[in-house]
Design an enzyme around this catalytic site. Structure first.
Site, short mmCIF file in Angstrom:
data_model
loop_
_atom_site.label_atom_id
_atom_site.label_comp_id
_atom_site.label_asym_id
_atom_site.label_seq_id
_atom_site.Cartn_x
_atom_site.Cartn_y
_atom_site.Cartn_z
N SER A 150 -7.43 -33.05 6.21
CA SER A 150 -7.72 -33.64 7.52
C SER A 150 -7.81 -32.62 8.65
CB SER A 150 -6.63 -34.67 7.87
OG SER A 150 -6.62 -35.73 6.94
N GLU A 202 3.80 31.39 7.60
CA GLU A 202 2.67 31.66 6.71
C GLU A 202 1.66 32.67 7.25
OE1 GLU A 202 2.37 30.54 3.66
OE2 GLU A 202 4.20 29.33 3.77
#
Length: 794
Positions: free
Chosen positions: A339, A78
């Site tokens: 419990s 690029e």
């Protein structure tokens, strides 16, 4: 150069700088792109990803993920001169102008990477004027960002077809890897697509992509960008890819994190990917087997005890199961804890010196100011040791200990442990809170058991790892803004601000009890069907069998499991032992199979002593049977055992004497059980044989014993209003407990004699409406009164 010339030059430079500054202020940079929020695992892999606000997959590529291979390929393809220009490459512009003007070569716009970033940030129609603006923006970007940051922006914005943008999104959706884990061939593939995102579509045009990839690989090889051998191997690599779904592990925690940190593109959780994946799989498959029992959901939390880091978080069996409300978060849901709070209660009682492991606790029907708890199996045992009461999860002994400790002392500790529902309602909580009467979440309960595993030291559970960004950069990602509907999550590091909730000694004693395998909540066939993990664990089942809990821990991990239905519907099969514990064992075997085989050791603050086997108290004069028990020096009570008392008995054994009426001779001394009145009453009512005192000398005219051993009226409850239906002729029950030498009691209503009865007899009356005084006297002259109110309905 004279001073005047220098001044003019400096003035000109200053004017230009002011002009540029003014232009910069007048035309600020476009806002940063909206990224797709992603949640990472502890190893940096992506656990979960979301679409960004514009419904695109744009996952932020971090600088560390831009590999040298990716950087070389992008720059070579690029913008070779990216490192040297200031956003615009003048040489490339001249070449492009010549080609475009004279029609030689391919028509090109000579865009640099920086110019492409400017165009991607502000998409515009491709015109000459917009090209000029693009160049100005590129120059502005160069002045604001480093080259690495500009390259990062480019790689985050490049298109890959459809709604996929950025190299990280493409890497994950097509190769299921982050960019830093891609091969050379895969990296080059992603480098070439952005120029032709519509023509080179992975999964659709793989042949065209392969051809173009190999062309560029040869080109890169000829340029000496990569070693020839690497290029040859890359050319041989096949390209058989398709688009995959975005990562979607840990959906519930990911949603919490994204809601709490809405402005952060990348959130680093502390979840371990393998543990999370295994926990989700085990939970999903396990619940699938339970569906025929009317059970549709489960939630799981796996915590590293040392760091408090949550390493697996399963909010439901299947997030996508809308029929069973799978998007609800079972880790946060407030449910009845059953419990599961009992271990913490007993630890607090030990720290107060109230109890020790082998101390006997009454397990008989008891009225606690109107509250009458029952054991899960509706059965009582008379008396049990504390360790058996906990191992067998008996309710009545737990309520008795809470009554002795005090509800405020218990709930204040839960508040310190982060129990939000308890904090909001602690003034309204009573003795039922120990049996599930207070709401709690799996997150809160699991954190409490992590506290037990860490010697009683509490610290918040942690969900995120420390950010790798500097403090200044963290602010750019977004402040720590908590959503109103989410619990603030701690940032993961080894906790330093510990809060001591219970002592190390009591934490060890509770762990020692919970690690026992001789207990009723061991799943049926567990020992023969699987390898039992070395853990301490506790189960819980809420009222109506709506919630099943099992929470366990060893030195390394604590795992919490909840099983039930988000609708709140109960099931006869729902119990902590039979439904939640098998999943707990599976999880320990899966995620902690390679844990070191070490276990908790008694701390130096613990010691041993001999206690009476009959009471668990320090031996008195008549304690031939003694056992060893742990105790906390200078804390545990030193109460002497009096489980037997010496009694003066007539020569024929028909009656007893008190000290006042004993004859000079003709009697003998004998030992009799010194039972609590409620225990002797229970044994009497159940027909349980025990050595009962003979009646007292009938010729003794003295009132003996004092009010401390007076009858205790268990029904009716003092200061209570009773609403009775007149037409149904409803009656009021009168019962009491007495000292074990009492044979007969006498009932009075409003100071009028009602009738005599045996000590354990149930008496019924049809009382008049209004205030009522109920009195009970025993055959030793001791008396107790209660006041109630009776209201009649027509």
């Amino acid at each position: 150069m004279n001073r005047r010339t220098i001044s003019r030059v400096l003035a000109a430079v200053g004017l230009v700088l002011l002009l540029l500054l003014g232009l910069n202020l007048a035309f600020p940079l476009p806002p940063a792109p909206h990224y797709s929020p992603i949640v990472l695992a502890a190893d940096g892999t992506v656990l979960h990803a979301y679409l960004n606000p514009t419904q695109k997959w744009r996952m932020k590529t971090e600088l560390r993920e831009i590999t040298p291979v990716l950087r070389k390929a992008i720059l070579e393809k690029e913008d070779r001169w990216f490192r040297w220009h200031l956003g615009v490459n003048p040489v490339a512009l001249v070449h492009a102008a010549g080609r475009n003007l004279f029609g030689t070569g391919r028509t090109t716009g000579a865009s640099t990477i920086t110019m492409q970033v400017a165009r991607l940030l502000e998409p515009k129609e491709r015109t000459f004027g917009n090209k000029l603006l693009e160049m100005l923006r590129a120059t502005q970007l160069e002045l604001h960002y480093s080259k690495e940051e500009i390259l990062q922006l480019y790689l985050n914005l490049v298109p890959y077809g459809g709604n996929v943008e950025g190299v990280k999104s493409a890497a994950l959706l097509y190769f299921q890897q982050t960019p830093d884990y891609l091969s050379l061939a895969q990296t080059v593939t992603l480098a070439i697509i952005p120029n032709r995102p519509r023509g080179l579509v992975l999964g659709k045009n793989n042949a065209a992509v392969l051809h173009e990839r190999n062309r560029w690989l040869r080109r890169f090889g000829a340029a000496g960008l990569f070693p020839p051998q690497d290029v040859e191997y890359a050319l041989l690599e096949p390209l058989d890819v398709q688009r995959h779904a975005a990562p979607a592990l840990a959906p519930h925690l990911s949603r919490r994190l994204v809601r709490q940190f809405p402005r952060q593109a990348i959130i680093r959780s502390g979840l371990e990917r393998n543990k999370q994946s295994k926990a989700e799989e085990l939970t999903r498959n396990y619940v699938r087997r339970l569906q025929e029992l009317g059970i549709t959901q489960a939630a799981v939390l796996v915590v590293n005890n040392r760091t408090r880091q949550v390493e697996a978080y399963v909010g439901s069996a299947d997030f996508r199961d809308f029929a069973s409300r799978g998007q609800n978060d079972g880790v946060l849901a407030v449910r009845s804890p059953g419990s599961t709070l009992k271990p913490f209660l007993y630890a607090l009682a030990m720290d107060r010196g109230l109890v020790t492991p082998k101390q006997m606790l009454p397990d008989v029907p008891t009225n606690f100011q109107g509250y009458r708890p029952e054991n899960f199996d509706k059965h009582c045992n008379g008396e049990v040791t504390l360790e058996r009461a906990l191992a067998y999860s008996l309710n009545i002994p737990a309520v008795r200990v809470l009554n002795q400790l005090g509800v405020p002392a218990f709930t204040d500790k839960l508040r310190q442990a982060g129990f939000e529902n308890v904090t909001r309602n602690r003034t309204r909580l009573g003795l039922s809170s120990i049996l599930g009467g207070c709401g709690a979440s799996l997150e809160e309960l699991t954190s409490l058991y992590v506290t037990l595993a860490n010697g009683g030291q509490y610290a918040q559970l942690q969900y995120r790892l420390p950010s790798l960004l500097p403090a200044s950069a963290q602010g750019k990602e977004g402040p720590d803004n908590s959503s109103k509907n989410s619990t603030p999550l701690a940032v993961g590091r080894e906790p330093t601000n510990m809060v001591p909730l219970i002592s190390e000694a009591s934490a060890f004693l509770i762990t020692d009890i919970l690690a026992q395998l001789t207990r009723p909540d061991l799943p049926i066939n567990a020992a023969s069907s699987m390898r039992l993990p070395k853990i301490a664990w506790k189960t819980g089942t809420s009222y109506g069998r709506r919630d099943a809990w099992s929470i366990g821990y060893n030195k390394q991990y604590t795992i919490g499991v909840w099983v039930g239905n988000f609708s709140g519907q109960g099931s006869p099969a729902l119990s902590g032992a039979e439904v939640a514990t098998p999943l707990l064992f599976d999880l320990f075997n899966a995620v902690a199979y390679n844990s070191p085989n070490n276990w908790f050791v008694p701390p130096a603050t613990l010691d041993f002593r001999l206690v009476c086997a009959e009471s668990g108290l320090v031996p008195g004069e008549n304690c031939p049977n003694q056992v060893i028990d742990y105790f906390l020096p200078n804390i545990s009570h030193g109460q002497r055992c009096q489980h037997q008392r010496e009694v003066l008995v007539s020569a024929d054994g028909s009656f007893t004497y008190c000290r006042a009426c004993a004859p000079a001779a003709g009697y003998r001394r004998e030992l009799y059980p010194n039972l609590l009145p409620e225990v002797s009453a229970y044994k009497e009512a159940q027909g349980i044989p025990y050595r009962r005192l003979p009646p007292h000398n009938p010729q003794c005219q003295l009132v003996r014993g004092g009010q401390e051993r007076a009858p205790s009226i268990t029904s009716p409850t003092a200061n209570t209003e009773y609403v009775l239906n007149r037409h149904e002729k409803q009656q009021l029950l009168l019962t009491c407990t007495t000292d074990n030498e009492v044979r007969q009691v006498f009932w009075y209503v409003n100071d009028k004699f009602l009738r005599a009865a045996t000590a354990t007899e149930r008496v019924f009356i049809q009382p008049p409406p209004g205030p009522l005084k109920i009195s009970c006297a025993d055959d030793h002259g001791r008396n107790t009164d209660v006041l109630v109110t009776v209201t009649e309905l027509d």
